[in-house]
Design a protein around this motif. Structure first.
Motif, mmCIF file in Angstrom:
data_model
loop_
_atom_site.group_PDB
_atom_site.id
_atom_site.type_symbol
_atom_site.label_atom_id
_atom_site.label_comp_id
_atom_site.label_asym_id
_atom_site.label_seq_id
_atom_site.Cartn_x
_atom_site.Cartn_y
_atom_site.Cartn_z
ATOM 1 N N ASN A 34 0.880 6.703 14.174
ATOM 2 C CA ASN A 34 1.528 5.931 15.296
ATOM 3 C C ASN A 34 2.672 5.169 14.673
ATOM 4 O O ASN A 34 3.300 4.057 15.066
ATOM 5 C CB ASN A 34 0.443 4.766 15.242
ATOM 6 N N LYS A 35 3.628 5.967 13.779
ATOM 7 C CA LYS A 35 4.839 5.624 13.514
ATOM 8 C C LYS A 35 6.023 6.381 14.162
ATOM 9 O O LYS A 35 7.285 6.285 13.735
ATOM 10 C CB LYS A 35 5.016 5.324 12.136
ATOM 11 N N LYS A 90 5.886 -2.089 19.808
ATOM 12 C CA LYS A 90 4.729 -2.330 18.771
ATOM 13 C C LYS A 90 5.608 -3.659 17.981
ATOM 14 O O LYS A 90 6.970 -3.434 17.816
ATOM 15 C CB LYS A 90 4.668 -1.208 17.715
ATOM 16 N N SER A 91 4.931 -4.589 17.528
ATOM 17 C CA SER A 91 5.728 -5.821 16.808
ATOM 18 C C SER A 91 6.056 -5.210 15.639
ATOM 19 O O SER A 91 5.644 -4.383 14.907
ATOM 20 C CB SER A 91 4.538 -6.687 16.631
ATOM 21 N N SER A 92 7.011 -6.045 15.086
ATOM 22 C CA SER A 92 7.655 -5.783 13.575
ATOM 23 C C SER A 92 6.586 -5.781 12.442
ATOM 24 O O SER A 92 6.633 -5.134 11.667
ATOM 25 C CB SER A 92 8.609 -6.884 13.278
ATOM 26 N N SER A 93 5.551 -6.571 12.604
ATOM 27 C CA SER A 93 4.479 -6.781 11.618
ATOM 28 C C SER A 93 3.720 -5.470 11.593
ATOM 29 O O SER A 93 3.162 -5.004 10.501
ATOM 30 C CB SER A 93 3.727 -7.951 11.755
ATOM 31 N N ARG A 94 3.317 -4.935 12.890
ATOM 32 C CA ARG A 94 2.586 -3.614 12.890
ATOM 33 C C ARG A 94 3.414 -2.592 12.391
ATOM 34 O O ARG A 94 2.609 -1.664 11.827
ATOM 35 C CB ARG A 94 2.190 -3.569 14.468
ATOM 36 N N LYS A 95 4.763 -2.541 12.659
ATOM 37 C CA LYS A 95 5.405 -1.383 12.312
ATOM 38 C C LYS A 95 5.402 -1.592 10.611
ATOM 39 O O LYS A 95 5.635 -0.142 10.063
ATOM 40 C CB LYS A 95 6.907 -1.379 12.765
ATOM 41 N N ARG A 96 5.631 -2.559 10.067
ATOM 42 C CA ARG A 96 5.665 -2.793 8.707
ATOM 43 C C ARG A 96 4.466 -2.045 7.819
ATOM 44 O O ARG A 96 4.495 -1.733 6.789
ATOM 45 C CB ARG A 96 6.287 -4.225 8.490
ATOM 46 N N LYS A 97 3.282 -2.342 8.773
ATOM 47 C CA LYS A 97 2.143 -2.290 8.116
ATOM 48 C C LYS A 97 1.665 -0.484 8.124
ATOM 49 O O LYS A 97 0.961 -0.168 7.209
ATOM 50 C CB LYS A 97 0.889 -3.017 8.549
ATOM 51 N N LEU A 98 2.685 -0.084 9.221
ATOM 52 C CA LEU A 98 2.553 1.328 9.152
ATOM 53 C C LEU A 98 3.354 2.236 8.182
ATOM 54 O O LEU A 98 2.996 3.299 8.149
ATOM 55 C CB LEU A 98 2.804 1.854 10.875
ATOM 56 N N CYS A 99 4.231 1.483 7.370
ATOM 57 C CA CYS A 99 5.134 2.270 6.723
ATOM 58 C C CYS A 99 4.556 2.558 5.397
ATOM 59 O O CYS A 99 3.666 1.739 5.103
ATOM 60 C CB CYS A 99 6.434 1.658 6.471
ATOM 61 N N GLY A 100 5.121 3.520 4.632
ATOM 62 C CA GLY A 100 4.485 3.901 3.190
ATOM 63 C C GLY A 100 3.679 4.704 3.455
ATOM 64 O O GLY A 100 3.192 5.494 4.357
ATOM 65 N N HIS A 101 3.055 5.381 2.226
ATOM 66 C CA HIS A 101 1.859 6.453 2.268
ATOM 67 C C HIS A 101 0.881 5.832 1.636
ATOM 68 O O HIS A 101 0.683 4.991 0.829
ATOM 69 C CB HIS A 101 2.685 7.149 1.214
ATOM 70 N N ILE A 102 -0.197 6.465 2.007
ATOM 71 C CA ILE A 102 -1.811 6.131 1.590
ATOM 72 C C ILE A 102 -2.370 7.379 1.041
ATOM 73 O O ILE A 102 -1.943 8.576 1.323
ATOM 74 C CB ILE A 102 -2.342 5.478 2.528
ATOM 75 N N THR A 103 -3.429 7.281 0.174
ATOM 76 C CA THR A 103 -3.969 8.367 -0.395
ATOM 77 C C THR A 103 -5.270 8.926 0.600
ATOM 78 O O THR A 103 -5.479 8.316 1.487
ATOM 79 C CB THR A 103 -4.955 8.182 -1.671
ATOM 80 N N VAL A 104 -5.253 10.458 0.829
ATOM 81 C CA VAL A 104 -6.186 10.896 1.785
ATOM 82 C C VAL A 104 -7.650 10.773 1.141
ATOM 83 O O VAL A 104 -7.951 10.524 0.026
ATOM 84 C CB VAL A 104 -5.862 12.378 1.543
#
Length: 64
Positions: free
Chosen positions: A28-29, A36-50
């Protein structure tokens, strides 16, 4: 028997870590970011483990 090829799409989407885990981007990025709100977009950035359920499937894509 032929040598298995690596799935090139998996190389582009996942990154293998030293501890045999895989990193991926959050969903969703990609587009429709105006509503989309700034806080929502900020939470979507970066990588996570599978997760472990998907790890076995992704490991088959990396035939190394």
């Amino acid at each position: 028997m032929q040598k298995l090829k690596t799935r090139r799409s998996a190389i582009k989407r996942y990154k293998k870590t030293a501890n045999d885990n895989y990193l991926r981007r959050r969903a969703n990025k990609g587009h429709l970011l105006e509503k989309k709100s700034s806080s929502r977009k900020r939470k979507l950035c970066g990588h996570i483990t599978v997760e472990n359920t998907e790890k076995s499937i992704i490991k088959k894509f990396f035939n190394k």
